[in-house]
Design an enzyme around this catalytic site. Structure first.
Site, PDB file in Angstrom:
ATOM      1  N   GLU A  47       5.618  27.827  26.479  1.00 26.86           N
ATOM      2  CA  GLU A  47       6.840  27.639  27.244  1.00 26.86           C
ATOM      3  C   GLU A  47       6.611  26.832  28.527  1.00 26.86           C
ATOM      4  OE1 GLU A  47      10.109  28.588  26.503  1.00 26.86           O
ATOM      5  OE2 GLU A  47      10.483  27.447  28.323  1.00 26.86           O
TER       6      GLU A  47
ATOM      7  N   THR B 254      13.703  24.664  23.950  1.00 27.08           N
ATOM      8  CA  THR B 254      12.684  25.191  23.034  1.00 27.08           C
ATOM      9  C   THR B 254      13.066  24.931  21.577  1.00 27.08           C
ATOM     10  OG1 THR B 254      12.334  27.004  24.580  1.00 27.08           O
ATOM     11  CG2 THR B 254      11.300  27.205  22.438  1.00 27.08           C
TER      12      THR B 254
ATOM     13  N   HIS C 204       8.714  30.947  31.951  1.00 20.59           N
ATOM     14  CA  HIS C 204      10.062  30.380  31.811  1.00 20.59           C
ATOM     15  C   HIS C 204      10.745  30.435  33.167  1.00 20.59           C
ATOM     16  CE1 HIS C 204      14.188  29.810  30.497  1.00 20.59           C
ATOM     17  NE2 HIS C 204      13.740  29.496  29.288  1.00 20.59           N
TER      18      HIS C 204
ATOM     19  N   ASP D  88       6.392  23.036  25.138  1.00 18.91           N
ATOM     20  CA  ASP D  88       7.673  22.781  24.467  1.00 18.91           C
ATOM     21  C   ASP D  88       8.539  21.755  25.182  1.00 18.91           C
ATOM     22  OD1 ASP D  88       8.421  24.500  26.546  1.00 18.91           O
ATOM     23  OD2 ASP D  88       9.633  25.827  25.294  1.00 18.91           O
ATOM     24  N   HIS D  89       8.540  21.773  26.519  1.00 18.72           N
ATOM     25  CA  HIS D  89       9.367  20.835  27.291  1.00 18.72           C
ATOM     26  C   HIS D  89       8.991  20.990  28.756  1.00 18.72           C
ATOM     27  CE1 HIS D  89      11.645  24.419  28.335  1.00 18.72           C
ATOM     28  NE2 HIS D  89      11.689  24.692  27.045  1.00 18.72           N
TER      29      HIS D  89
HETATM   30  C1  GP9 Z   1      14.249  31.783  24.310  1.00 18.43           C
HETATM   31  C2  GP9 Z   1      13.138  30.912  24.692  1.00 18.43           C
HETATM   32  C3  GP9 Z   1      13.502  30.039  25.850  1.00 18.43           C
HETATM   33  O1  GP9 Z   1      14.099  32.451  23.131  1.00 18.43           O
HETATM   34  O2  GP9 Z   1      12.678  30.206  23.610  1.00 18.43           O
HETATM   35  O3  GP9 Z   1      14.312  29.000  25.514  1.00 18.43           O
HETATM   36  P1  GP9 Z   1      14.521  27.739  26.478  1.00 18.43           P
HETATM   37  O4  GP9 Z   1      15.473  28.152  27.555  1.00 18.43           O
HETATM   38  O5  GP9 Z   1      13.202  27.353  27.033  1.00 18.43           O
HETATM   39  O6  GP9 Z   1      15.074  26.691  25.582  1.00 18.43           O
HETATM   40 MN    MN Z   2      11.352  26.677  26.359  1.00 18.37          MN
END
Ligand code: GP9
Ligand code: MN
Length: 633
Positions: free
Chosen positions: A253, A297, A412, A471-472
């Site tokens: 994340e 994500t 996150h 992921d980003h």
């Molecule tokens: C939620 C997690 C976060 O299940 O994958 O999502 P994001 O906000 O990073 O897209």
């Molecule tokens: Mn994410």
């Protein structure tokens, strides 16, 4: 006239009763998480807004009997909708969506268990219906509201004002609620069950119309593009080096490459990952870009599993969760793999429960598969360390070989961390987001290290390859000032912004011995062909926009979803072509002379990028994979 005003019109009474009932159901029968006061208020307001919207329409009906009939039936239908959602929720912990309702397997699941899902006290849901039926039948003429035109218009205007007010608060609480469409629970708690259903129907209708007009005629041109540009039949020296191994994919994340081999307050941020960059069993890709948009994500997952681009608006996981795909889990399934996702969040987030079925995953271990307590949670849920520990137990029981994706959660936004989990101090700048990012990234680094140890301890390590991919971005452009301070730059230019979209990619193959740092440009879209080749799975005729990262024949650009792109020599963004090495804008092409024109250096690639993004969109909007039988080839 005066007499009537003295009485409460029945539509107001219906609004009040129905509003109270709906609120109580939201609050006590659905388990909706409320994080703050604002969410409490919105949840309290929206049942009354929806009720008023529906019942106030009755004032336009002239005949008292008809007006009463309208109220009777709308309150009954409204209640049945709530009731249906409640029963559905008890089985799926989710709200009804049109496609989900029509899905045969869901209906079958529900059918067999429906009686156990209905509780005796559900009858209380119908109390307001009974009251309204009683009053409206007995005294229809007395309680019917007869208003002059201005009164009717006022009621209608009031409905819209209330609705707009509700949407405004919702948008404040959850920016981009409608365009990003995170989660059904978010939608329901912000705009209410009824508006949510309208939204769901509209989204479905739009996707379906585009699908209806597609007939597969678009495919030959796309196939031709694949043949010309995608080096479809090439593999690399590494083809098959991980044949038969488990694939453990860590979707990390919000981690960005700038933290790798970097310090904060004189401390390394990611000591474990830093060591991994130099590890002989590991490939580390230092110029690997995320290509996600609003779906965050879920977009990164979409890219990885399909090697297609996500959409420029909304989350494709939501809008096209029912499409046919030729995704990696399905292909691996055909090659004897058991595929799954482990993620300690509610299943409907990003519509994962539906989309994972379309992608061919065998199982989704959502939050109900984990033991989550107050102490083991922070921010978004289960902390990464207990998550990895519990995941190892699940993996040990799993059918082999497996392909599994673990999605982390602690790092996150807003990057919350308990004191006891903090190994390094926050940074000091005007952005708390950036400041707190570093300690949570360090926590992630430690969690991954712990996971490696767990894998070794459990004996899974030797037979697996481990992929770690960011992921980003975690730090958006809103924090550019703090970011420039941290990076020691005067400002973050558009060029720097693109370079900050790099996320780490590690491919760790135990016992391999020939790992190195790779500097070639790469993107998330390349994961599927790369992994399939490492596993020795030929997939020649697939339609995909990525390359095997170990192949010599590769496309010479990485496209971001907004049309910006990176080549070996240039970076194109905001209508400007930058020299990749220096970061300076490339001079205008002298021959063109027209200062409005894009520099020619990037022109050719730009056209190809646009074409590619369009083809990818066509495939998704038209659901074109349903016209291809990949198994035949
Ligand atoms: C939620 C997690 C976060 O299940 O994958 O999502 P994001 O906000 O990073 O897209
Ligand atoms: Mn994410």
């Amino acid at each position: 006239m005066k007499q009537k005003i003295n009485k409460v019109p029945l539509f107001i009474l219906a609004t009040i009763l129905f509003g109270i009932k709906t609120y109580l159901v939201y609050r006590f029968m659905f388990s909706i998480d409320l994080e703050n006061m604002m969410q409490e208020i919105i949840l309290l307001i929206n049942p009354f807004v929806s009720g008023f919207l529906i019942f106030a329409l009755s004032v336009w009906i002239k005949k008292p009997q008809r007006q009463m009939k309208y109220l009777r039936y709308t309150i009954l239908i409204g209640t049945l909708i709530i009731f249906a959602n409640l029963v559905f929720y008890r089985s799926f912990t989710d709200f009804i969506t049109i496609p989900q309702l029509l899905q045969a397997s869901n209906a079958a699941d529900l059918g067999s268990s429906i009686l156990t899902l209905i509780k005796p006290y559900d009858i209380l849901l119908f109390v307001d219906v009974v009251i309204i039926w009683f009053i409206s039948r007995k005294q229809s003429v007395q309680v019917a509201a007869q208003y002059p035109k201005s009164g009717k218009v006022f009621a209608l205007a009031m409905s819209f004002v209330l609705l707009a007010g509700n949407f405004f608060l919702a948008e404040m609480e959850r920016p981009q609620l409608f365009t990003r469409a995170f989660d059904r629970e978010y939608l329901v708690k912000n705009i209410g069950l009824f508006n949510y259903h309208i939204y769901d129907i509209a989204t479905q209708a739009k996707a379906k119309t585009q699908r209806v007009f597609a007939d597969g005629n678009e495919l030959p041109e796309i196939q031709e593009y694949m043949d010309e540009n995608m080096a479809r039949n090439t593999t690399s020296e590494l083809f098959g080096v991980a044949e038969g191994k488990n694939v453990i994919f860590i979707n990390a994340e919000s981690i960005q490459s700038f933290v790798i081999n970097n310090d904060v307050n004189g401390e390394p941020i990611t000591p474990f990952l830093n060591a991994l960059t130099k590890d002989k069993d590991t490939f580390y890709f230092e110029n690997f870009y995320h290509q996600t948009e609003q779906g965050k994500t879920s977009d990164s997952e979409f890219l990885v599993e399909n090697s297609l681009y996500p959409l420029s608006r909304g989350a494709v996981f939501f809008t096209h969760g029912q499409n046919e795909y030729n995704a990696m889990p399905e292909i691996l399934g055909e090659n004897g793999y058991y595929s799954s996702v482990l993620h300690a969040n509610n299943k409907s987030f990003w519509n994962r429960d539906q989309m994972y079925q379309s992608l061919g995953f065998d199982h989704y271990y959502g939050e109900e598969s984990f033991e989550i307590t107050e102490e083991s949670s922070v921010g978004w849920g289960l902390k990464d360390k207990p998550f990895f520990e519990q995941s190892t137990d699940i993996l040990q029981q799993m059918e082999k070989p497996f392909y599994t994706k673990l999605i982390t959660l602690t790092n996150h936004f807003p990057f919350e961390l308990d004191e006891e989990d903090r190994s390094i101090e926050p940074y000091d700048s005007n952005s708390n987001t950036l400041n707190n990012f570093f300690p949570t990234v360090r926590y992630m680094d430690e969690s991954i290290e712990l996971f490696f140890d767990e894998l070794k301890r459990s004996g899974l390590y030797e037979d697996s390859i481990i992929v770690i991919m960011g992921d980003h971005y975690g730090i958006s452009a809103n924090h550019n000032k703090a970011m420039s301070q941290y990076l020691g730059k005067e400002e973050i230019t558009p060029y720097d912004h693109i370079q900050l979209q790099r996320v780490p990619l590690f491919i760790h193959i135990p016992g391999f011995g020939k790992g190195e740092i790779k500097s070639e440009i790469a993107g998330q879209i390349d994961m599927k062909p790369t992994l399939l080749n490492l596993l020795g799975i030929k997939n020649k005729q697939d339609i995909q926009f990525g390359n095997d990262l170990f192949s010599k024949q590769r496309k010479d650009f990485v496209a971001l979803r907004n049309g910006s792109f990176i080549t070996d020599e240039y970076i194109y963004t905001n209508d400007t072509c930058y020299n990749k090495k220096t970061g300076d804008p490339v001079e205008e092409n002298q021959e063109k002379g027209d200062s409005n024109e894009t520099p020619s250096a990037c022109d050719l690639t730009r056209e190809q990028v646009e074409r590619e993004l369009d083809y990818s969109d066509d495939l998704i909007y038209g659901d074109l994979f349903r016209f291809i039988d990949f198994n035949k080839k």
